[in-house]
Design an enzyme around this catalytic site. Structure first.
Site, PDB file in Angstrom:
ATOM      1  CB  SER A  27      74.403  47.637  47.947  1.00  0.00           C
ATOM      2  OG  SER A  27      75.197  47.570  46.792  1.00  0.00           O
TER       3      SER A  27
ATOM      4  CD  GLU B 266      72.407  44.179  46.215  1.00  0.00           C
ATOM      5  OE1 GLU B 266      72.709  44.873  47.182  1.00  0.00           O
ATOM      6  OE2 GLU B 266      71.272  43.694  46.079  1.00  0.00           O
TER       7      GLU B 266
HETATM    8  C1  5RP Z   1      70.269  46.391  48.455  1.00  0.00           C
HETATM    9  C2  5RP Z   1      70.214  45.075  49.124  1.00  0.00           C
HETATM   10  C3  5RP Z   1      70.742  44.998  50.512  1.00  0.00           C
HETATM   11  O1  5RP Z   1      71.768  44.076  50.564  1.00  0.00           O
HETATM   12  C4  5RP Z   1      69.612  44.598  51.411  1.00  0.00           C
HETATM   13  O2  5RP Z   1      68.571  45.553  51.276  1.00  0.00           O
HETATM   14  C5  5RP Z   1      70.052  44.522  52.870  1.00  0.00           C
HETATM   15  O3  5RP Z   1      70.348  45.783  53.339  1.00  0.00           O
HETATM   16  P1  5RP Z   1      70.746  46.054  54.869  1.00  0.00           P
HETATM   17  O4  5RP Z   1      72.094  45.460  55.065  1.00  0.00           O
HETATM   18  O5  5RP Z   1      70.721  47.551  54.981  1.00  0.00           O
HETATM   19  O6  5RP Z   1      69.687  45.407  55.717  1.00  0.00           O
HETATM   20  O7  5RP Z   1      69.781  44.082  48.601  1.00  0.00           O
HETATM   21  O8  5RP Z   1      69.698  46.316  47.184  1.00  0.00           O
END
Ligand code: 5RP
Length: 272
Positions: free
Chosen positions: A58, A136
């Site tokens: 995500s 995740e």
């Molecule tokens: C969501 C997450 C995302 O993988 C993490 O925040 C990284 O996000 P981005 O790719 O927008 O930097 O852990 O819960």
């Protein structure tokens, strides 16, 4: 040629640098977004094969990975089953016409790809900036190979250097207050209830829970211990500390080049 390019060359058996730079430039993206895209595409190109069950993370970086997966499914007729880590990931899979699966039908995954909020020298990660940490972590734990994709800013020597918003902790709503008190008294620092932006009250996760963002009072190298200390508190569902889970990280730079890193414990085991 610097060391990481040799690493990438070894990993892929071909020169990736020129390819990645060209693609990043042709996308019209610049800066951090170009880095995210380059990391995501390189990871997909190097690790996704037909027949695989793939965990889809995500966040914003995973969007580039899913786009690349969809391109390859179309051009190479790859047969993949995709397991989402959030409502967002589920929509991404469906919007890109990929095959949506679940851990119920696909409990063992070949690979999971996901972003991170910060990655340390051991490839321990902070995740959960988007509040999806629990699903995740479950999906990552079911994968043979867990791959991190991120822009260069997330690659720091020690957790808490770049990501100063705290370690996300998903908690059962009725227990948020006692957990806040216990985390502060046993580990120090402060665990704030994450508030929503365009909704009154707290963020509610895809699992119907709350998130605490715990800012540690000092830096530590023993995140494994800290993780265990938090996890034994009743009402804590999961933390955003991903300890010794990632096998490789792809970091994208602003010029569209990438570097990769594996954790020292994996290298010394001569595993990969
Ligand atoms: C969501 C997450 C995302 O993988 C993490 O925040 C990284 O996000 P981005 O790719 O927008 O930097 O852990 O819960």
């Amino acid at each position: 040629m610097c060391r990481h390019w040799n690493q990438v060359r070894r990993l892929t058996g071909r020169v990736v640098r020129g390819l990645i730079v060209t693609r990043a430039m042709s996308s019209g993206l610049t800066g951090v977004e170009a880095g995210k895209r380059a990391a995501a595409r390189a990871a997909v190109d190097n690790h996704i094969k037909t027949g695989q069950a793939v965990g889809i993370g995500s966040g914003s970086t995973i969007v580039f990975a899913v786009e690349r997966i969809a391109e390859r499914v179309k051009s190479e007729n790859l047969q993949l089953r995709c397991v989402p880590t959030s409502f967002q990931a589920k929509q991404l899979i469906q919007d890109n016409n990929l095959t949506l699966s679940s851990l119920e039908t696909c409990p063992k995954l070949d690979v999971a790809i996901d972003g991170a909020d910060e990655v340390d020298s051991q490839l321990n990660c902070i995740k959960g900036g988007g509040g999806c940490l629990t699903q995740e972590k479950i999906v990552a734990s079911c994968a043979e190979e867990f791959i991190i994709i991120a822009d260069y800013r997330k690659d720091t020597g020690a957790l808490g250097t770049y990501w100063t918003k705290g370690i996300p902790i998903e908690v059962i709503p009725m227990a948020y207050k006692p957990i806040q008190i216990r985390v502060a008294s046993e580990l120090g620092g402060k665990a704030d209830l994450r508030m929503a932006n365009r909704k009154a009250g707290p963020v509610v996760t895809d699992n119907g829970n709350f998130i605490l963002d715990w800012v540690a009072p000092t830096k530590t190298e023993n995140w494994e211990f800290v993780n265990q200390q938090i996890k034994i508190i009743p009402g804590v569902l999961e933390t955003g500390l991903f300890i010794k889970m990632a096998r490789i990280a792809y970091f994208g730079n602003e010029d569209g080049s990438i570097s990769t890193r594996s954790p020292p414990w994996l290298q010394s085991a001569g595993d990969r």
